[in-house]
Scaffold this motif. Structure first.
Motif, PDB file in Angstrom:
ATOM      1  N   ALA A  41       0.836  -1.206   0.000  1.00 62.50           N
ATOM      2  CA  ALA A  41       0.000   0.000   0.000  1.00 62.50           C
ATOM      3  C   ALA A  41       0.869   1.253   0.000  1.00 62.50           C
ATOM      4  O   ALA A  41       0.575   2.241  -0.690  1.00 62.50           O
ATOM      5  CB  ALA A  41      -0.935  -0.006   1.216  1.00 62.50           C
ATOM      6  N   TRP A  42       1.944   1.210   0.776  1.00 61.17           N
ATOM      7  CA  TRP A  42       2.878   2.342   0.839  1.00 61.17           C
ATOM      8  C   TRP A  42       3.515   2.594  -0.528  1.00 61.17           C
ATOM      9  O   TRP A  42       3.546   3.735  -1.009  1.00 61.17           O
ATOM     10  CB  TRP A  42       3.942   2.057   1.889  1.00 61.17           C
ATOM     11  CG  TRP A  42       4.977   3.129   2.023  1.00 61.17           C
ATOM     12  CD1 TRP A  42       6.105   3.292   1.271  1.00 61.17           C
ATOM     13  CD2 TRP A  42       4.967   4.205   2.970  1.00 61.17           C
ATOM     14  NE1 TRP A  42       6.805   4.388   1.692  1.00 61.17           N
ATOM     15  CE2 TRP A  42       6.136   4.974   2.724  1.00 61.17           C
ATOM     16  CE3 TRP A  42       4.105   4.585   3.993  1.00 61.17           C
ATOM     17  CZ2 TRP A  42       6.442   6.097   3.491  1.00 61.17           C
ATOM     18  CZ3 TRP A  42       4.414   5.708   4.750  1.00 61.17           C
ATOM     19  CH2 TRP A  42       5.565   6.451   4.498  1.00 61.17           C
ATOM     20  N   ASN A  43       4.003   1.534  -1.143  1.00 59.94           N
ATOM     21  CA  ASN A  43       4.659   1.686  -2.449  1.00 59.94           C
ATOM     22  C   ASN A  43       3.694   2.239  -3.493  1.00 59.94           C
ATOM     23  O   ASN A  43       4.072   3.068  -4.332  1.00 59.94           O
ATOM     24  CB  ASN A  43       5.222   0.344  -2.907  1.00 59.94           C
ATOM     25  CG  ASN A  43       6.407  -0.115  -2.067  1.00 59.94           C
ATOM     26  OD1 ASN A  43       7.036   0.691  -1.378  1.00 59.94           O
ATOM     27  ND2 ASN A  43       6.705  -1.402  -2.108  1.00 59.94           N
ATOM     28  N   MET A  44       2.437   1.761  -3.442  1.00 62.68           N
ATOM     29  CA  MET A  44       1.445   2.272  -4.387  1.00 62.68           C
ATOM     30  C   MET A  44       1.191   3.759  -4.155  1.00 62.68           C
ATOM     31  O   MET A  44       1.118   4.563  -5.098  1.00 62.68           O
ATOM     32  CB  MET A  44       0.139   1.480  -4.246  1.00 62.68           C
ATOM     33  CG  MET A  44      -0.990   1.920  -5.172  1.00 62.68           C
ATOM     34  SD  MET A  44      -1.937   3.382  -4.611  1.00 62.68           S
ATOM     35  CE  MET A  44      -2.635   2.748  -3.076  1.00 62.68           C
ATOM     36  N   ALA A  45       1.045   4.155  -2.886  1.00 64.99           N
ATOM     37  CA  ALA A  45       0.769   5.555  -2.576  1.00 64.99           C
ATOM     38  C   ALA A  45       1.929   6.456  -2.986  1.00 64.99           C
ATOM     39  O   ALA A  45       1.725   7.560  -3.516  1.00 64.99           O
ATOM     40  CB  ALA A  45       0.470   5.706  -1.082  1.00 64.99           C
ATOM     41  N   VAL A  46       3.154   6.002  -2.761  1.00 64.73           N
ATOM     42  CA  VAL A  46       4.326   6.779  -3.185  1.00 64.73           C
ATOM     43  C   VAL A  46       4.354   6.911  -4.703  1.00 64.73           C
ATOM     44  O   VAL A  46       4.636   7.991  -5.242  1.00 64.73           O
ATOM     45  CB  VAL A  46       5.621   6.112  -2.667  1.00 64.73           C
ATOM     46  CG1 VAL A  46       6.849   6.759  -3.318  1.00 64.73           C
ATOM     47  CG2 VAL A  46       5.711   6.224  -1.152  1.00 64.73           C
ATOM     48  N   GLY A 102       0.088   6.462   8.262  1.00 69.21           N
ATOM     49  CA  GLY A 102      -0.728   7.462   7.578  1.00 69.21           C
ATOM     50  C   GLY A 102      -0.139   8.856   7.684  1.00 69.21           C
ATOM     51  O   GLY A 102      -0.161   9.635   6.725  1.00 69.21           O
ATOM     52  N   THR A 103       0.399   9.164   8.860  1.00 70.46           N
ATOM     53  CA  THR A 103       1.030  10.469   9.056  1.00 70.46           C
ATOM     54  C   THR A 103       2.232  10.645   8.136  1.00 70.46           C
ATOM     55  O   THR A 103       2.419  11.700   7.519  1.00 70.46           O
ATOM     56  CB  THR A 103       1.484  10.624  10.520  1.00 70.46           C
ATOM     57  OG1 THR A 103       0.340  10.524  11.375  1.00 70.46           O
ATOM     58  CG2 THR A 103       2.173  11.964  10.742  1.00 70.46           C
ATOM     59  N   GLU A 104       3.033   9.595   8.025  1.00 71.86           N
ATOM     60  CA  GLU A 104       4.263   9.703   7.232  1.00 71.86           C
ATOM     61  C   GLU A 104       3.993   9.741   5.732  1.00 71.86           C
ATOM     62  O   GLU A 104       4.711  10.416   4.989  1.00 71.86           O
ATOM     63  CB  GLU A 104       5.220   8.568   7.585  1.00 71.86           C
ATOM     64  CG  GLU A 104       5.845   8.696   8.972  1.00 71.86           C
ATOM     65  CD  GLU A 104       6.732   9.925   9.117  1.00 71.86           C
ATOM     66  OE1 GLU A 104       7.206  10.455   8.098  1.00 71.86           O
ATOM     67  OE2 GLU A 104       6.940  10.373  10.262  1.00 71.86           O
ATOM     68  N   LYS A 150       8.869  14.830   2.023  1.00 71.52           N
ATOM     69  CA  LYS A 150       9.800  13.987   2.776  1.00 71.52           C
ATOM     70  C   LYS A 150      10.230  12.787   1.942  1.00 71.52           C
ATOM     71  O   LYS A 150       9.442  12.230   1.175  1.00 71.52           O
ATOM     72  CB  LYS A 150       9.138  13.518   4.077  1.00 71.52           C
ATOM     73  CG  LYS A 150      10.068  12.789   5.022  1.00 71.52           C
ATOM     74  CD  LYS A 150       9.389  12.532   6.370  1.00 71.52           C
ATOM     75  CE  LYS A 150      10.317  11.846   7.355  1.00 71.52           C
ATOM     76  NZ  LYS A 150       9.686  11.667   8.694  1.00 71.52           N
ATOM     77  N   ASN A 151      11.464  12.384   2.085  1.00 73.84           N
ATOM     78  CA  ASN A 151      11.964  11.214   1.367  1.00 73.84           C
ATOM     79  C   ASN A 151      11.150   9.984   1.755  1.00 73.84           C
ATOM     80  O   ASN A 151      11.011   9.681   2.947  1.00 73.84           O
ATOM     81  CB  ASN A 151      13.435  10.993   1.703  1.00 73.84           C
ATOM     82  CG  ASN A 151      13.995   9.760   1.017  1.00 73.84           C
ATOM     83  OD1 ASN A 151      13.858   8.653   1.528  1.00 73.84           O
ATOM     84  ND2 ASN A 151      14.623   9.958  -0.127  1.00 73.84           N
ATOM     85  N   PRO A 152      10.596   9.245   0.781  1.00 74.84           N
ATOM     86  CA  PRO A 152       9.725   8.102   1.103  1.00 74.84           C
ATOM     87  C   PRO A 152      10.397   7.017   1.928  1.00 74.84           C
ATOM     88  O   PRO A 152       9.767   6.443   2.822  1.00 74.84           O
ATOM     89  CB  PRO A 152       9.320   7.583  -0.279  1.00 74.84           C
ATOM     90  CG  PRO A 152       9.465   8.746  -1.194  1.00 74.84           C
ATOM     91  CD  PRO A 152      10.624   9.516  -0.664  1.00 74.84           C
TER      92      PRO A 152
END
Length: 424
Positions: free
Chosen positions: A234-239, A392-394, A403-405
């Protein structure tokens, strides 16, 4: 690393006894009602159909009891958890919102509904919703109320202007995967300057809501540090969505509302209940919106439960109220009156539910979200998820502050692990 099952009901003042699990010695069991024939339920506004409460106020069907319904304003969880911690002035029944897993560590404060015959009703409800009320120790204590199946809301007129697929079937077919969703969003942005969703955080959350695996397993073991975990995916998709420029970085509601009205944001993945919010915040866009399947599968966002605290004066009568309130006929009525989307599948076959207001053209949102509800996977939501909000905050820090992912991910993991270790 696995964390213990010590209570993590933190963040509420005065709940030390509840958090530590030392409940039985606290306070007294003073009844919340002096009327021996009266059961009291706590709920928040629009979480139960007032018409059904009026019937139960005279007599709970099938019992000699009647119901007093108390609306709890302000922080519902604070009041309920304070009463549970003090073991005093506890209602006979209570609603609990989608954060029901916060009560798992102190599940003995609520009755096991299987002991009252709940299994006889299980076949009536969506399996995934039923399972959300089952605790990690396999006790069914939280009965399904409404649900929140999700889909992709989009502005058909804006998609037409962008010369990309615009009818619901074509849109769904064009974004069966998250990579295709991002590619379609890039075309939308390139052709008309509109975004596919308000924020990357919204996409991150809805990816997780549609996944069978979440942050922790039932034993409390964190899953997010695995490179192939749902949270990492999910993180990779959002980035990727941020880098592709398809999210609007609209972090406040006023900006979001203006963007939906103007078409600057032409899409949004959210639950069935968002249709009412959209109608209230962008009424002039009626008839321009449509619904399409989101990538991979539908998820669930929101929906509540009802349960019986251990101090209830008449558990059998309370359970009869629960099963009556949530039978298919009454859930269908609650949808018509206050738009609570049913958890009972037979509600949809009665022919009494009404939903097509024209906001989505000739598309029927009731039919759409029923099909979405059938796709929602069974998942486990851990009580520890409250401590994982740093992710979620990050992701917001990546989108809003640049901010750097990789650093943001490392910080989210470190902060989550730190607070979990601190709280046992």
């Amino acid at each position: 690393m696995a964390f213990s099952r010590r209570s993590l009901l933190a963040g509420t003042a005065g709940l030390g006894a509840l958090a530590a699990g030392g409940l039985s010695a606290c306070g007294s069991r003073t009844s919340i009602s002096s009327d021996p024939n009266e059961l009291v339920i706590w709920y928040w506004d629009r979480s139960i159909d007032p018409a059904l409460l009026s019937i139960a106020a005279k007599q709970i069907p099938g019992t000699q009891r009647h119901l007093r319904a108390d609306i709890i304003g302000g922080s519902f969880d604070t009041k309920l958890r304070t009463s549970l911690a003090g073991n005093a002035y506890i209602p006979d029944l209570t609603n609990i919102n989608s954060n029901v897993s916060l009560y798992f560590p102190n599940e003995d404060m609520f009755l096991d509904l299987d002991e009252l015959g709940a299994q006889n009703y299980k076949h009536l409800y969506f399996d995934w919703k039923w399972e959300l009320g089952v605790t990690p120790t396999n006790h069914f204590r939280f009965f399904p109320l409404d649900t929140g199946p999700t889909g992709f809301y989009y502005r058909q007129d804006v998609f037409d202007k962008a010369k990309i697929p615009s009818d619901p079937e074509s849109v769904g077919a064009a974004m069966k995967t998250w990579d295709e969703f991002i590619e379609l969003g890039q075309k939308l942005k390139r052709n008309v300057g509109s975004f596919m969703d308000i924020t990357a955080g919204q996409l991150f959350g809805q990816y997780i809501n549609a996944s069978p695996q979440r942050y922790f397993d039932k034993a409390g073991k964190p899953l997010y540090m695995n490179q192939t975990s749902t949270i990492r995916d999910a993180w990779n998709m959002a980035v990727k969505a941020i880098k592709a420029g398809i999210t609007g970085n609209q972090q406040v509601s006023t900006d979001q509302n203006a963007a939906w009205e103007s078409g600057k944001t032409a899409g949004h993945i959210e639950a069935v209940w968002w249709a009412q919010i959209l109608g209230d915040t962008a009424p002039d866009t009626k008839g321009k919106w449509r619904l399409a399947k989101q990538p991979v599968r539908a998820g669930n966002s929101g929906g509540s439960f009802i349960c019986i605290p251990h101090t209830c004066k008449d558990p059998e009568a309370a359970f009869k109220f629960i099963t009556w309130l949530n039978n298919p006929q009454n859930q269908a009525q609650a949808f018509n009156n206050i738009q609570l989307f049913p958890s009972a599948e037979d509600s949809f076959t009665l022919g009494t539910m009404k939903s097509n207001t024209g906001f989505f053209g000739d598309q029927d949102p009731l039919t759409f979200f029923l099909e979405a509800a059938k796709e929602v996977p069974t998942s486990f939501i851990s009580t520890y998820e409250a401590q994982a909000a740093f992710f979620g905050t990050e992701i917001t820090n990546v989108e809003a502050a640049g901010k750097n992912p990789d650093r943001a991910w490392d910080d989210a993991v470190a902060q989550t692990n730190k607070i979990l270790r601190k709280r046992g």
